[in-house]
Design a protein around this motif. Structure first.
Motif, PDB file in Angstrom:
ATOM      1  N   CYS A 106       1.134  -5.137  -2.235  1.00  0.00           N
ATOM      2  CA  CYS A 106       1.150  -6.336  -1.408  1.00  0.00           C
ATOM      3  C   CYS A 106      -0.003  -7.223  -1.874  1.00  0.00           C
ATOM      4  O   CYS A 106      -1.166  -6.796  -1.855  1.00  0.00           O
ATOM      5  N   LEU A 107       0.288  -8.459  -2.292  1.00  0.00           N
ATOM      6  CA  LEU A 107      -0.681  -9.342  -2.943  1.00  0.00           C
ATOM      7  C   LEU A 107      -0.769 -10.675  -2.212  1.00  0.00           C
ATOM      8  O   LEU A 107       0.258 -11.278  -1.873  1.00  0.00           O
ATOM      9  N   ASP A 108      -2.007 -11.145  -1.993  1.00  0.00           N
ATOM     10  CA  ASP A 108      -2.224 -12.498  -1.488  1.00  0.00           C
ATOM     11  C   ASP A 108      -2.173 -13.468  -2.663  1.00  0.00           C
ATOM     12  O   ASP A 108      -2.985 -13.385  -3.591  1.00  0.00           O
ATOM     13  N   VAL A 109      -1.229 -14.402  -2.640  1.00  0.00           N
ATOM     14  CA  VAL A 109      -1.003 -15.273  -3.785  1.00  0.00           C
ATOM     15  C   VAL A 109      -2.168 -16.228  -3.993  1.00  0.00           C
ATOM     16  O   VAL A 109      -2.539 -16.537  -5.129  1.00  0.00           O
ATOM     17  N   CYS A 110      -2.790 -16.715  -2.913  1.00  0.00           N
ATOM     18  CA  CYS A 110      -3.847 -17.714  -3.042  1.00  0.00           C
ATOM     19  C   CYS A 110      -5.072 -17.159  -3.755  1.00  0.00           C
ATOM     20  O   CYS A 110      -5.607 -17.787  -4.671  1.00  0.00           O
TER      21      CYS A 110
ATOM     22  N   MET B 225      -5.936 -11.338  -4.233  1.00  0.00           N
ATOM     23  CA  MET B 225      -6.462 -10.084  -3.688  1.00  0.00           C
ATOM     24  C   MET B 225      -5.308  -9.155  -3.325  1.00  0.00           C
ATOM     25  O   MET B 225      -4.303  -9.588  -2.761  1.00  0.00           O
ATOM     26  N   VAL B 226      -5.473  -7.876  -3.643  1.00  0.00           N
ATOM     27  CA  VAL B 226      -4.499  -6.873  -3.228  1.00  0.00           C
ATOM     28  C   VAL B 226      -4.779  -6.534  -1.768  1.00  0.00           C
ATOM     29  O   VAL B 226      -5.873  -6.080  -1.421  1.00  0.00           O
ATOM     30  N   LEU B 227      -3.796  -6.770  -0.918  1.00  0.00           N
ATOM     31  CA  LEU B 227      -3.954  -6.514   0.513  1.00  0.00           C
ATOM     32  C   LEU B 227      -3.650  -5.064   0.877  1.00  0.00           C
ATOM     33  O   LEU B 227      -4.192  -4.539   1.850  1.00  0.00           O
ATOM     34  N   GLY B 228      -2.781  -4.427   0.132  1.00  0.00           N
ATOM     35  CA  GLY B 228      -2.419  -3.053   0.440  1.00  0.00           C
ATOM     36  C   GLY B 228      -1.491  -2.487  -0.615  1.00  0.00           C
ATOM     37  O   GLY B 228      -0.881  -3.215  -1.385  1.00  0.00           O
ATOM     38  N   PHE B 229      -1.406  -1.166  -0.650  1.00  0.00           N
ATOM     39  CA  PHE B 229      -0.477  -0.493  -1.565  1.00  0.00           C
ATOM     40  C   PHE B 229      -0.180   0.897  -1.027  1.00  0.00           C
ATOM     41  O   PHE B 229      -0.980   1.490  -0.295  1.00  0.00           O
ATOM     42  N   THR B 230       0.976   1.407  -1.388  1.00  0.00           N
ATOM     43  CA  THR B 230       1.348   2.780  -1.052  1.00  0.00           C
ATOM     44  C   THR B 230       1.918   3.447  -2.298  1.00  0.00           C
ATOM     45  O   THR B 230       2.507   2.791  -3.155  1.00  0.00           O
TER      46      THR B 230
ATOM     47  N   TRP C 211     -13.465  -3.639   0.318  1.00  0.00           N
ATOM     48  CA  TRP C 211     -12.071  -4.078   0.380  1.00  0.00           C
ATOM     49  C   TRP C 211     -11.894  -4.901   1.653  1.00  0.00           C
ATOM     50  O   TRP C 211     -11.321  -4.464   2.643  1.00  0.00           O
ATOM     51  N   PRO C 212     -12.386  -6.137   1.637  1.00  0.00           N
ATOM     52  CA  PRO C 212     -12.373  -6.952   2.853  1.00  0.00           C
ATOM     53  C   PRO C 212     -11.037  -7.592   3.175  1.00  0.00           C
ATOM     54  O   PRO C 212     -10.881  -8.186   4.251  1.00  0.00           O
ATOM     55  N   ALA C 213     -10.071  -7.532   2.279  1.00  0.00           N
ATOM     56  CA  ALA C 213      -8.803  -8.235   2.475  1.00  0.00           C
ATOM     57  C   ALA C 213      -7.994  -7.608   3.606  1.00  0.00           C
ATOM     58  O   ALA C 213      -7.685  -6.413   3.566  1.00  0.00           O
ATOM     59  N   HIS C 214      -7.660  -8.401   4.601  1.00  0.00           N
ATOM     60  CA  HIS C 214      -6.806  -7.970   5.700  1.00  0.00           C
ATOM     61  C   HIS C 214      -6.384  -9.205   6.496  1.00  0.00           C
ATOM     62  O   HIS C 214      -6.871 -10.307   6.248  1.00  0.00           O
ATOM     63  N   GLY C 215      -5.491  -9.027   7.428  1.00  0.00           N
ATOM     64  CA  GLY C 215      -5.049 -10.120   8.275  1.00  0.00           C
ATOM     65  C   GLY C 215      -3.543 -10.300   8.264  1.00  0.00           C
ATOM     66  O   GLY C 215      -2.845  -9.855   7.344  1.00  0.00           O
TER      67      GLY C 215
END
Length: 397
Positions: free
Chosen positions: A59-63, A66-71, A106-110
């Motif tokens: 899961c990637l934030d396009v802007c 940043m990688v938001l998550g992965f499994t 890993w601060p990316a979240h929301g």
């Protein structure tokens, strides 16, 4: 000429003009998600048995890139995998980093505003659509035949796969590139080791190196978008958000607890839910860790129910299924077909012998030489007596 030689798809990718794709202005405006098969073979932790190539969902934030998550797991792409990846992407990662012994940020979240995906069936599931609507997430699908709209996350997956090619057990990107490299014999990494390796690759080099499209690192782009005191939008109840996207099974509360996937779960909260009517309740579970399930109570709240045997180690749903399959194969391999065939034939012989003995005793269907004489129950015929021979009888009438 390219259409004739290589097909329309190849010609389109080489010559068709590409329009401007996604250009979000703020983090979490557009989040992309996609799956790929890892270019590496992993082994089972305790036995070293080869398990195969796992799936990776990113899961990637396009802007900010940043990688938001992965499994990572062996379950093929599904609505459950998408939900678990989205849950990790939305929630803070502090506990996850601590559980995996990683000392990186890993601060990316929301909550994203738009979840951008391809048209695979797992992204059209009713559960995902209902969960996203409840939390204000809009699902947008790529235009069919426009792969460049998903180019951001596809380039990320390509970068990660190339970096896996240096690990033992890699399958490389193609058979030609692999050559005669013995991938299965060289495989040594477990699924958990690979998960941690990819996390370190993402949180280390990828997040901290300068991105060619940004001119700065993804971590710097994210940090500049959220100065001190500003945080991304989070769910009202983070714990409930996680449970909202989990799969579930309907189960009856028994006297010894809940039974699910061959395990028994128990907590004192179940005592008041044991009823003779055997009513079924919704039990949600995390396929990554079956050590705890979540029972939906009649009030609408959820109760956390652990293993009845607290000494049982955590296991994933895939590991449970794989273990069951291995035990089944071992059980079938231990079958002695010769012994079973002998016993079956001997039982048949004994049964036929008993039938013959019973028929012999009853005299049914026996050969004349073996048949027992039977009593003649017909009344005896009285001989006629005339006057000339009457004197010969003992008693004269």
């Amino acid at each position: 000429m390219t259409v004739a030689r290589e097909g329309y798809k190849s010609a389109r990718q080489k010559f068709k003009p590409v329009k401007i794709g996604l250009r979000p202005e703020h983090p979490l405006d557009v989040v992309q998600m996609d799956h790929t098969r890892a270019d590496i073979i992993v082994v089972q932790e305790h036995t070293g048995v080869t398990l195969g190539r796992p799936w990776i969902t990113l899961c990637l934030d396009v802007c900010t890139r940043m990688v938001l998550g992965f499994t990572i797991g062996f379950d093929p792409p599904s609505a459950t995998v998408v939900a678990l990846t989205l849950t990790q992407a939305v929630l803070p990662k502090g506990q996850w980093i601590g559980n995996h012994d990683i000392s990186l940020m890993w601060p990316a979240h929301g909550l994203p505003r738009v979840l951008h995906t391809d048209n695979a069936k797992e992204f059209h599931s009713r559960a995902l659509r209902r969960g996203c609507e409840e939390h204000g997430i809009r699902i947008a699908f790529r235009p069919r035949g426009s792969p460049h709209f998903g180019g951001h996350i596809e380039r990320l997956m390509g970068t990660l796969m190339r970096r896996l090619h240096a690990l033992p057990g890699t399958t490389f990107s193609s058979v030609a590139q692999r050559g005669d490299y013995p991938s299965e014999k060289r495989a040594i990494l477990t699924l958990e080791a690979l998960r941690r390796h990819i996390a370190l690759e993402i949180l280390g080099p990828y997040h901290n190196e300068v991105h060619s499209a940004l001119g700065i690192s993804p971590l710097a782009a994210w940090s500049s978008s959220f100065p001190d005191g500003v945080s991304p939008r989070l769910p009202f109840d983070p714990a409930r958000f996680t449970i909202d996207f989990l799969p579930y099974e309907m189960r009856t509360v028994r006297r010894d607890g809940l039974h699910l996937f061959g395990q028994v779960y128990y907590d004192t909260v179940l005592n008041s839910l044991i009823t003779p009517e055997k009513s079924r309740l919704r039990v949600k579970y995390d396929p990554r860790d079956l050590s705890t399930v979540f029972l939906e109570l009649p009030s609408g709240d959820y109760a956390k129910i652990p293993y009845a045997d607290l000494g049982t180690p955590p296991i994933s749903l895939w590991e449970h299924r794989q273990s069951t399959k291995i035990k089944g194969k071992a059980g079938r391999a231990s079958i002695n077909h010769d012994a079973i065939t002998y016993a079956t034939k001997e039982q048949e012989r004994l049964l036929n012998e008993a039938i013959r003995q019973e028929r012999s005793r009853s005299g049914r269907r026996m050969p004349p030489s073996q048949a027992r004489p039977t009593r003649d129950d017909t009344p005896a015929k009285i001989p006629e007596v005339d006057e000339t021979t009457a004197w010969k009888t003992e008693f004269l009438s």
